[in-house]
Scaffold this active site. Structure first.
Site, short mmCIF file in Angstrom:
data_model
loop_
_atom_site.label_atom_id
_atom_site.label_comp_id
_atom_site.label_asym_id
_atom_site.label_seq_id
_atom_site.Cartn_x
_atom_site.Cartn_y
_atom_site.Cartn_z
N ILE A 156 -29.36 41.24 -5.67
CA ILE A 156 -28.04 40.72 -6.05
C ILE A 156 -27.92 40.78 -7.57
O ILE A 156 -28.73 40.17 -8.27
CB ILE A 156 -27.85 39.27 -5.58
CG1 ILE A 156 -28.09 39.16 -4.06
CG2 ILE A 156 -26.46 38.77 -5.93
CD1 ILE A 156 -28.12 37.73 -3.55
N LYS A 198 -36.24 30.56 -10.66
CA LYS A 198 -35.00 31.33 -10.71
C LYS A 198 -33.85 30.50 -11.29
O LYS A 198 -33.04 31.01 -12.08
CB LYS A 198 -34.65 31.83 -9.31
CG LYS A 198 -35.70 32.77 -8.73
CD LYS A 198 -35.48 33.00 -7.24
CE LYS A 198 -36.59 33.86 -6.64
NZ LYS A 198 -36.47 34.01 -5.18
#
Length: 439
Positions: free
Chosen positions: A134, A203
């Site tokens: 993504i 993340k």
């Protein structure tokens, strides 16, 4: 133009995927970059049967790649902290640009790495470090560059999402679904990083730094896993109109930046609540664009390789650009948009959200009133309450939903509830988010 010579370090899942995509799509990539991207050398402890390495210079010492004068870009895909850090810093010291998919490396050592890279005038690209294929980093750093980011929330670990999805859909227990995830290769033999939220916190740390222009501060991220979630919690959440997801959430408040990973009850109608299996999704709220959603494969050989190769394309295009004119590593040029010191990451005790509580109490007059009194003393208002029939041993399951309150108040209330003689065991607490409340 001269070809860009690439050195790949690591030939595991992502390394092999990157090698194969570069070989298979070489013509397409060259057309996009305006020059060929050539794999000059591969550093790996062993060959990968999925890769045809005929004619490729192979070394078992990844540091040879960092020192090779023919290499323009070192692609670090070995993972971990220490060796990867040494490799990247040596590559930078030798004037190499770097592409990495290593979220742990960037989250923990990124500040040091970016400083070293800036001094050498080289690029460090890390799109693949967050959410696999993504392109959320590029979207956040560049596509949403005109926005003041208000909040972001995401399912950024596919293993945890797989487990919660199958606990919800099949009515199974955590341990049972975890064993299946391990058998399918979605979870490691030691699943701690995934199920306890450490991977997601890496993340989230990166995303928050890019969103708000703050230094990487992984050590300040609050992390809570899903191993204590039961099938009963999932059933009760469903009855109340919610789905449990393991979210990374960061939002900008007047007090500072929230940085937290934990199980979360989401209203069923929200898009994030309907992301299933191993897929990832990140919702970002910008003041100009409003909410945007980024969805897709968060891991895997070629989905992650897609992001690695996209970074290589960016490097190939920007190599000839003077360093000061390139996009900053973390989107901002060192200070936030008001020219003030970067906002601080808030302690978890200071965040405000709603809560789901589940406890077991003795079926005795006055117990429920005492529970309600403890919550009231901490300024906590009950939105909904379910008192089920008594179980064996005359324990009554009590499920409550609260209005928004401060975490420190809830912690004190839970401490007092667990100290009650009429409450058995610990109180289960799951945070509830509508997300629009953060806007």
């Amino acid at each position: 133009m001269e070809p860009v010579k690439v050195g790949i370090c690591g030939l595991g899942t992502v390394g092999s995927g990157t090698f194969n995509v570069l070989m298979r799509n070489a013509d397409e990539i060259a057309r996009r970059a305006g020059r060929p991207l050539v794999v000059e050398q591969v550093g790996a402890r062993r060959d990968n049967p999925d890769c045809d390495l005929t004619g490729i210079n192979i070394t078992r010492d990844v540091f040879e790649v960092a020192r090779n004068p023919e290499i323009d870009v070192v692609v670090e895909l070995i993972g971990g902290y220490d060796v990867a850090r040494q490799l990247v810093l040596e590559a930078i010291d030798n004037g190499k640009h770097v592409v990495t998919a290593n979220k742990a490396l960037i989250a923990v050592h990124g500040n040091e790495i970016f400083q070293a890279a800036a001094e050498k005038g080289v690029i460090v690209a890390f799109e693949a470090a967050v959410a696999g294929g993504i392109p959320v980093i590029k979207s956040l750093r560049e596509g949403l560059g005109g926005n003041k980011i208000q909040w972001l929330a995401g399912i950024i670990n596919g293993t945890g999402n797989f487990i919660l999805t199958h606990m919800s859909e099949d009515g199974r227990d955590f341990d049972d679904v975890l064993a299946e995830a391990q058998a399918l290769g979605y979870a490691e033999a030691d699943p701690t990083f995934d199920v306890e939220g450490i991977d997601a916190a890496h993340k989230l740390t990166i995303l928050a730094s890019i969103a708000y222009g703050v230094p990487l501060q992984f050590e300040k991220a609050y992390t809570e896993g899903i191993s204590q979630i039961t099938s009963e919690d999932i059933e009760q959440a469903d009855n109340l109109g919610y789905t449990i997801k393991h979210l990374g959430i960061s939002c900008r408040t007047e007090e500072g930046i929230e940085l937290r990973v934990h199980p979360t009850l989401l209203p069923k109608q929200r898009l994030l609540a309907n992301v299933h299996g191993v897929k990832n999704a990140i919702e970002i709220m910008g003041d100009a664009v409003g909410p945007t959603l980024y969805y897709g494969a968060g891991a895997g050989a070629e989905p992650t390789a897609s992001a690695v190769v996209a970074d290589l394309l960016d490097v190939a295009r920007d190599m000839a650009t003077e360093h000061k004119y390139r996009t900053p590593y973390l989107a901002f040029s060192g200070i936030n948009e008001q020219g003030e010191a970067a906002p601080q990451v808030l302690p978890m005790e200071n965040i405000v959200t709603a809560y789901y509580l589940r406890l077991q109490a003795v079926d005795r007059p006055g117990v429920l009133a005492r529970v309600a009194s403890i919550l009231s003393e901490q300024g906590i208002s009950i939105e909904a309450l379910i008192q089920k029939e008594a179980t064996e041993g005359e324990l009554v399951p009590i499920i409550m939903m609260t209005h928004r309150t401060r975490e420190s108040s809830m912690n004190e209330a839970i401490r007092q509830l667990e100290a009650l003689a009429d409450v058995a065991g610990s109180v289960t607490r799951i945070r509830v988010e509508n997300l629009d409340d953060n806007a």
